[in-house]
Design a protein around this motif. Sequence first.
Motif, PDB file in Angstrom:
ATOM      1  N   ARG A   2      -2.985 -40.839   3.360  1.00 30.92           N
ATOM      2  CA  ARG A   2      -2.553 -41.744   2.288  1.00 30.92           C
ATOM      3  C   ARG A   2      -1.505 -41.059   1.411  1.00 30.92           C
ATOM      4  N   VAL A   3      -1.664 -39.759   1.212  1.00 33.96           N
ATOM      5  CA  VAL A   3      -0.664 -39.002   0.453  1.00 33.96           C
ATOM      6  C   VAL A   3       0.677 -39.038   1.174  1.00 33.96           C
ATOM      7  N   LEU A   4       0.670 -38.748   2.476  1.00 31.67           N
ATOM      8  CA  LEU A   4       1.930 -38.752   3.227  1.00 31.67           C
ATOM      9  C   LEU A   4       2.590 -40.121   3.184  1.00 31.67           C
ATOM     10  N   ALA A   5       1.799 -41.171   3.309  1.00 29.56           N
ATOM     11  CA  ALA A   5       2.358 -42.523   3.266  1.00 29.56           C
ATOM     12  C   ALA A   5       2.986 -42.816   1.907  1.00 29.56           C
ATOM     13  N   TYR A  63       6.617 -29.178   2.479  1.00 30.91           N
ATOM     14  CA  TYR A  63       6.614 -30.347   3.363  1.00 30.91           C
ATOM     15  C   TYR A  63       7.728 -31.316   2.959  1.00 30.91           C
ATOM     16  N   LEU A  64       7.848 -31.579   1.670  1.00 32.95           N
ATOM     17  CA  LEU A  64       8.844 -32.553   1.208  1.00 32.95           C
ATOM     18  C   LEU A  64      10.254 -32.100   1.555  1.00 32.95           C
ATOM     19  N   SER A  65      10.507 -30.807   1.483  1.00 29.90           N
ATOM     20  CA  SER A  65      11.848 -30.304   1.791  1.00 29.90           C
ATOM     21  C   SER A  65      12.166 -30.396   3.284  1.00 29.90           C
ATOM     22  N   ARG A  66      11.123 -30.511   4.123  1.00 27.09           N
ATOM     23  CA  ARG A  66      11.323 -30.576   5.568  1.00 27.09           C
ATOM     24  C   ARG A  66      11.141 -31.993   6.127  1.00 27.09           C
ATOM     25  N   ALA A  67      10.713 -32.932   5.307  1.00 29.38           N
ATOM     26  CA  ALA A  67      10.291 -34.252   5.772  1.00 29.38           C
ATOM     27  C   ALA A  67      11.390 -34.949   6.571  1.00 29.38           C
ATOM     28  N   PHE A  81      -3.998 -30.159   1.691  1.00 31.95           N
ATOM     29  CA  PHE A  81      -2.634 -30.369   2.183  1.00 31.95           C
ATOM     30  C   PHE A  81      -2.201 -29.206   3.076  1.00 31.95           C
ATOM     31  N   ARG A  82      -2.466 -27.984   2.634  1.00 31.05           N
ATOM     32  CA  ARG A  82      -2.062 -26.827   3.425  1.00 31.05           C
ATOM     33  C   ARG A  82      -2.890 -26.717   4.699  1.00 31.05           C
ATOM     34  N   GLU A  83      -4.177 -27.051   4.623  1.00 28.13           N
ATOM     35  CA  GLU A  83      -5.027 -26.960   5.813  1.00 28.13           C
ATOM     36  C   GLU A  83      -4.575 -27.932   6.898  1.00 28.13           C
ATOM     37  N   PHE A  84      -4.250 -29.160   6.512  1.00 24.49           N
ATOM     38  CA  PHE A  84      -3.909 -30.181   7.498  1.00 24.49           C
ATOM     39  C   PHE A  84      -2.454 -30.121   7.956  1.00 24.49           C
ATOM     40  N   SER A  85      -1.571 -29.676   7.096  1.00 22.15           N
ATOM     41  CA  SER A  85      -0.144 -29.686   7.445  1.00 22.15           C
ATOM     42  C   SER A  85       0.399 -28.313   7.814  1.00 22.15           C
ATOM     43  N   HIS A 112     -12.740 -38.706   6.579  1.00 20.83           N
ATOM     44  CA  HIS A 112     -12.447 -39.149   5.213  1.00 20.83           C
ATOM     45  C   HIS A 112     -11.372 -38.261   4.588  1.00 20.83           C
ATOM     46  N   ARG A 113     -11.492 -36.952   4.752  1.00 26.48           N
ATOM     47  CA  ARG A 113     -10.501 -36.028   4.203  1.00 26.48           C
ATOM     48  C   ARG A 113      -9.125 -36.261   4.839  1.00 26.48           C
ATOM     49  N   LEU A 114      -9.108 -36.454   6.164  1.00 27.41           N
ATOM     50  CA  LEU A 114      -7.843 -36.711   6.847  1.00 27.41           C
ATOM     51  C   LEU A 114      -7.200 -38.006   6.371  1.00 27.41           C
TER      52      LEU A 114
END
Length: 236
Positions: A179-182, A222-226, A211-215, A172-174
């Motif tokens: 959904r945030v990344l999408a 993250y946005l600057s590297r996307a 966000f920090r745990e998963f990415s 569920h957390r993942l």
Amino acid sequence: MPNGEASIVFNLREEPIRLYDSENRARFESYGAAVFSGPRTRPFVIDSSQQERVFGIQFRPGGSWPFFAPPLSEFANLSISLNDLWQGGAGELREQLLAAREPATMFAVAEQCLLRAMRRDEGMHPAVGYALQRLAWDSSTLLEVSKAIGLSQRRFSDLFRHQVGLSPKAFHRLSRFQRVLAQVHGQTAVNWTAVAHECGYYDQPHFNHDFREFSGFSPGDYLSRATEHRNHVPLD
């Protein structure tokens, strides 16, 4: 970055696949020419130079369960040489992929191999399939899902782990993170507070922590590297 899905990757060049520790890139594991990666809750690092010619199979959540004898929970956050799991069958499939001249032929070869490798005839338990849909695409809580299913939370959790590989809570957390990344994919400026709220986070600290745990990155980093691939970002 993790998405709760398992995958198989063949390197069609003559070098072993290496996966690196995201916290210490001096550490890595080598898996030969084919690797099975179970569902993950942690990011890992690949060498982009090894991605020159690969063939991959990306399973939907729980989709790899019919093809391997052990419960999928035994593969959580693990990568294993596919040759060890298929007792030499991975090498035979790789040779057939190399011999195929067209991508369509490669897909057909892989499909036939998967059908031969099926260990289970029964499909996913209906309760697990229902939960995957609810937990992945709406803001249902685990308690709401387990009540709708009619199973005890322990029985539901055991079934889910067995067939999906992760606990319902972790999945569920993942899913919420994905959904945030999408939602932010392709954007250059993001109102992270609004995104966190829309994707079901109760407050900004929980959002930042997940966000920090998963990415491995802050949302802004993250946005600057996307890149065009939302789950893959360069480290350097």
